[in-house]
Design a protein around this motif. Structure first.
Motif, PDB file in Angstrom:
ATOM      1  N   ASN A   1      -5.037   2.419  -3.429  1.00  0.00           N
ATOM      2  CA  ASN A   1      -3.904   1.709  -4.198  1.00  0.00           C
ATOM      3  C   ASN A   1      -3.590   0.437  -3.491  1.00  0.00           C
ATOM      4  O   ASN A   1      -3.194   0.696  -2.068  1.00  0.00           O
ATOM      5  CB  ASN A   1      -2.662   2.337  -4.657  1.00  0.00           C
ATOM      6  N   CYS A   2      -3.582  -0.820  -3.926  1.00  0.00           N
ATOM      7  CA  CYS A   2      -3.142  -1.872  -3.188  1.00  0.00           C
ATOM      8  C   CYS A   2      -2.615  -2.928  -4.298  1.00  0.00           C
ATOM      9  O   CYS A   2      -3.405  -3.207  -5.216  1.00  0.00           O
ATOM     10  CB  CYS A   2      -4.064  -2.592  -2.418  1.00  0.00           C
ATOM     11  N   THR A   3      -1.158  -3.465  -4.090  1.00  0.00           N
ATOM     12  CA  THR A   3      -0.734  -4.381  -4.954  1.00  0.00           C
ATOM     13  C   THR A   3      -0.488  -5.762  -4.257  1.00  0.00           C
ATOM     14  O   THR A   3       0.471  -5.487  -3.021  1.00  0.00           O
ATOM     15  CB  THR A   3       0.395  -3.862  -5.760  1.00  0.00           C
TER      16      THR A   3
ATOM     17  N   GLN B   1       0.392   4.386  -0.781  1.00  0.00           N
ATOM     18  CA  GLN B   1      -0.487   5.528  -0.008  1.00  0.00           C
ATOM     19  C   GLN B   1      -0.244   5.640   1.202  1.00  0.00           C
ATOM     20  O   GLN B   1      -0.902   4.869   1.994  1.00  0.00           O
ATOM     21  CB  GLN B   1      -1.408   5.861  -0.750  1.00  0.00           C
TER      22      GLN B   1
ATOM     23  N   GLN C   1       0.903  -1.166  -0.235  1.00  0.00           N
ATOM     24  CA  GLN C   1      -0.027  -0.006   0.051  1.00  0.00           C
ATOM     25  C   GLN C   1       1.009   1.427   0.014  1.00  0.00           C
ATOM     26  O   GLN C   1       1.385   1.517   1.100  1.00  0.00           O
ATOM     27  CB  GLN C   1      -0.990  -0.064   1.326  1.00  0.00           C
TER      28      GLN C   1
ATOM     29  N   PHE D   1      -8.897   7.127  -5.016  1.00  0.00           N
ATOM     30  CA  PHE D   1      -8.147   5.738  -5.579  1.00  0.00           C
ATOM     31  C   PHE D   1      -7.549   5.450  -4.389  1.00  0.00           C
ATOM     32  O   PHE D   1      -6.555   6.144  -4.167  1.00  0.00           O
ATOM     33  CB  PHE D   1      -7.517   6.163  -6.604  1.00  0.00           C
TER      34      PHE D   1
ATOM     35  N   SER E   1      -6.743  -2.497  -6.250  1.00  0.00           N
ATOM     36  CA  SER E   1      -7.056  -1.283  -5.942  1.00  0.00           C
ATOM     37  C   SER E   1      -8.500  -1.047  -6.034  1.00  0.00           C
ATOM     38  O   SER E   1      -9.090  -1.839  -6.503  1.00  0.00           O
ATOM     39  CB  SER E   1      -6.230  -0.238  -6.729  1.00  0.00           C
TER      40      SER E   1
ATOM     41  N   ASP F   1      -3.303  -6.233  -9.194  1.00  0.00           N
ATOM     42  CA  ASP F   1      -4.034  -4.948  -8.765  1.00  0.00           C
ATOM     43  C   ASP F   1      -5.292  -5.307  -8.034  1.00  0.00           C
ATOM     44  O   ASP F   1      -6.414  -5.879  -8.357  1.00  0.00           O
ATOM     45  CB  ASP F   1      -4.282  -4.219  -9.993  1.00  0.00           C
TER      46      ASP F   1
END
Length: 330
Positions: A191-193, A177, A175, A189, A238, A236
């Motif tokens: 974000n998570c990968t 952000q 994460q 938005f 997110s 992804d």
């Protein structure tokens, strides 16, 4: 008490209770002030009983040499001197940061005050992580009487450290952000990968930590209002939050679960979302004034003003007539 009544004899009168002079002669303003002080004290005691420390359960995975962000939100107080961080490893407890005093090399507070006046962020950074930083971290609220006293260390954030020679883990949750600023009505938005596979189980989004955390999104086909998945790639995870309001402020976590046993497997570091109310535009102000004019037209307002002034004049005339009558007939 005995009083002398001359030739009529002596009579015994009942005792007279002393009058508390201060209370008897105190003004209503003093009574009101005392009442406000009592209510304020009760309110402060009520607030003290509502304090709650929230931090993610984890575990969180970090590599050696990187910076670890440990999240902690305290609900009910913003007193820095009442919070400290404690690390537990192999039954040993070590104070790693104290918001009241002390010097702690390699540790830095995040100190991001939230929009809510009673919620404060006491997250910290640990720079240049090594293998010795593995353990359980506890954000502890002191009681204000004893510096070393605090709540029982029954909750914390578990941290795993990947050393240089260790094999690659089966799962990473990223994460990037740390803090997102937005305005009401925006689309945000988050974000998570997720790198790797890990054990079978879903990936979910939550807002908040502990037992009171709120489920935001589940990638197993369960739909949530105003939330959509991005899914730009297989890695992804997110999401988009549509039409947000100030009530959406908080910390959002991307979390991996394993199915057997059914428990939390790994958590991202969390993303703090702060939502600010949108200022009223000039057009909205004019529209509000126009509606007010329709509800209270100027003609009606003038009539009401004349009526009030007329009532005042009638009252004054009645008072003058009463004074004149009193002078004639004393």
């Amino acid at each position: 008490m005995v009083a002398s009544l001359g030739d009529h004899g002596r009579h015994t009168l009942p005792p007279v209770m002393p009058t508390p002079t201060r209370l008897a002669h105190s003004s209503p303003r003093s009574w009101l002030l005392a009442l406000l002080l009592v209510l304020w004290g009760a309110s402060e005691q009520s607030k003290a009983g509502k304090w709650q420390v929230l931090q993610p359960e984890g575990p969180m995975l970090v590599a050696e040499g990187e910076t670890l962000l440990l999240r902690c939100t305290v609900v009910g107080s913003c007193t820095d001197g009442m919070i400290k961080w404690v690390k537990v490893s192999n039954q040993d407890q070590q104070e790693i940061y104290n918001f009241k005093h002390g010097f702690f090399p390699g540790v830095m507070p995040m100190i991001q005050k939230t929009l809510e006046p009673l919620n404060c962020d006491y997250s910290i950074y640990i720079h240049n992580v090594t293998a010795k930083h593995a353990g359980s971290y506890h954000c502890v609220r002191l009681d204000g009487l004893n510096e070393h006293s605090g709540k029982k260390l029954d909750e914390g954030t578990s941290v795993l450290v990947k050393r240089a020679g260790d094999p690659e883990p089966d799962l990473w949750i990223i994460q990037p952000q740390e803090l997102v600023l937005a305005t009401t009505g925006d689309t945000v938005f988050l974000n998570c990968t997720v790198l790797g596979d890990g054990p079978p189980g879903p990936i979910r989004w939550f807002r908040g930590a502990g037992l009171s955390r709120e489920a935001i999104y589940n990638f197993r086909g369960i739909s949530y209002p105003n939330v959509t998945a991005v899914r730009a790639s297989n890695n992804d995870f997110s999401i988009l939050l549509h039409g947000i309001s100030t009530e959406h402020s908080g910390t959002y976590y991307c979390v991996k679960f394993q199915r057997k046993p059914n428990r939390q497997y790994l958590s991202g570091q969390g993303t703090r979302l702060r939502v600010k109310a949108k200022h009223t535009s000039l057009q909205e102000s004019e529209f509000t004034n126009e509606r007010a004019a329709k509800v209270f037209p100027s003609g009606l307002l003038s009539v009401l003003t004349l009526v009030v002034l007329g009532l005042k004049a009638v009252t004054l005339a009645a008072v003058l007539l009463a004074l004149a009558a009193h002078r004639r007939n004393p």
